[in-house]
Motif scaffolding. Sequence first.
Motif, short mmCIF file in Angstrom:
data_model
loop_
_atom_site.label_atom_id
_atom_site.label_comp_id
_atom_site.label_asym_id
_atom_site.label_seq_id
_atom_site.Cartn_x
_atom_site.Cartn_y
_atom_site.Cartn_z
N ASN A 1 0.83 -1.20 0.00
CA ASN A 1 0.00 0.00 0.00
C ASN A 1 0.87 1.26 0.00
O ASN A 1 0.55 2.24 -0.67
CB ASN A 1 -0.92 0.01 1.22
CG ASN A 1 -2.10 -0.94 1.07
OD1 ASN A 1 -2.53 -1.25 -0.04
ND2 ASN A 1 -2.62 -1.41 2.19
N ARG A 2 1.96 1.23 0.73
CA ARG A 2 2.87 2.37 0.76
C ARG A 2 3.56 2.56 -0.60
O ARG A 2 3.76 3.68 -1.06
CB ARG A 2 3.92 2.20 1.87
CG ARG A 2 3.36 2.30 3.28
CD ARG A 2 4.46 2.44 4.31
NE ARG A 2 5.33 1.27 4.38
CZ ARG A 2 5.12 0.22 5.17
NH1 ARG A 2 4.04 0.19 5.96
NH2 ARG A 2 5.97 -0.80 5.19
N TYR B 1 2.30 1.71 -3.47
CA TYR B 1 1.26 2.25 -4.36
C TYR B 1 1.08 3.75 -4.15
O TYR B 1 1.03 4.52 -5.12
CB TYR B 1 -0.06 1.51 -4.12
CG TYR B 1 -1.18 1.97 -5.02
CD1 TYR B 1 -1.28 1.49 -6.33
CD2 TYR B 1 -2.13 2.88 -4.57
CE1 TYR B 1 -2.31 1.91 -7.16
CE2 TYR B 1 -3.16 3.31 -5.40
CZ TYR B 1 -3.24 2.83 -6.69
OH TYR B 1 -4.26 3.25 -7.52
N ASP B 2 0.99 4.15 -2.90
CA ASP B 2 0.81 5.58 -2.59
C ASP B 2 1.99 6.40 -3.09
O ASP B 2 1.81 7.54 -3.56
CB ASP B 2 0.65 5.78 -1.08
CG ASP B 2 -0.67 5.23 -0.55
OD1 ASP B 2 -1.60 5.02 -1.36
OD2 ASP B 2 -0.77 5.00 0.68
N ASP C 1 2.09 9.55 -5.81
CA ASP C 1 2.76 10.82 -5.56
C ASP C 1 3.71 11.17 -6.70
O ASP C 1 3.78 12.32 -7.15
CB ASP C 1 3.54 10.76 -4.24
CG ASP C 1 2.64 10.78 -3.02
OD1 ASP C 1 1.47 11.18 -3.15
OD2 ASP C 1 3.10 10.36 -1.94
#
Length: 216
Positions: free
Chosen positions: A167-168, A170-171, A175
């Motif tokens: 998830n990190r 992907y985030d 960005d």
Amino acid sequence: MSGIFISFEGPDGAGKTTALKKLMPLLQAKTDQEIVLSREPGGSPISEKIRKIILDIHDEEMDPRTEALLYAASRRQHLIDVILPTLKAGKIMLSDRFVDSSIAYQGGGRQIGTREVAAVNDFAIDGHLPDLTIYFDVTPAVGLARIKKDHEGAMDRLEKEAISFHNRVYDSYIDLLKENPDRIKKIDAQQSPEQVVQDALKVITEKFPETFNKGE
């Protein structure tokens, strides 16, 4: 005739590698310039040796900064051995992953800082960013489900990380997409494989119309 450098990015399970194999002949049919396909980590003899260390499932105790430095080292060698000679020869360079992967996976996923990882890689690539980056967008849940199905349980060290890690990653990619709208173009990778390839082909040919105009 100048070379063109295109990188392909995305979370695990985005289908980049499969799409690239189908995209390659379609692109080649539209240009007289030779196309070279490579990958990261790896792509050259020394870089491939580093790849084995990075992705070895037995190296679970590897420090995150060590991992980031190994990726940067592999990238530097790949740049020197493959990317720069390809571009100098006026060819088209396609790379399955490049610097954005390190920023997303080590900087974001490992939480050691996207700016810090970007700085290390700035030193490694010495200003040689891709002319275009195609980002294959797929949610972590969908991507990991694909991997488990396609790999029949055989996953590398990064693929085996917890969903929070992915998830990190992907985030961080999202960005990067916002920060680099001119270079990075997003494609919906949850579509059919055929549509994903067609979308990628459209983005590339529209970005470089003078290069990919054969047969038109």
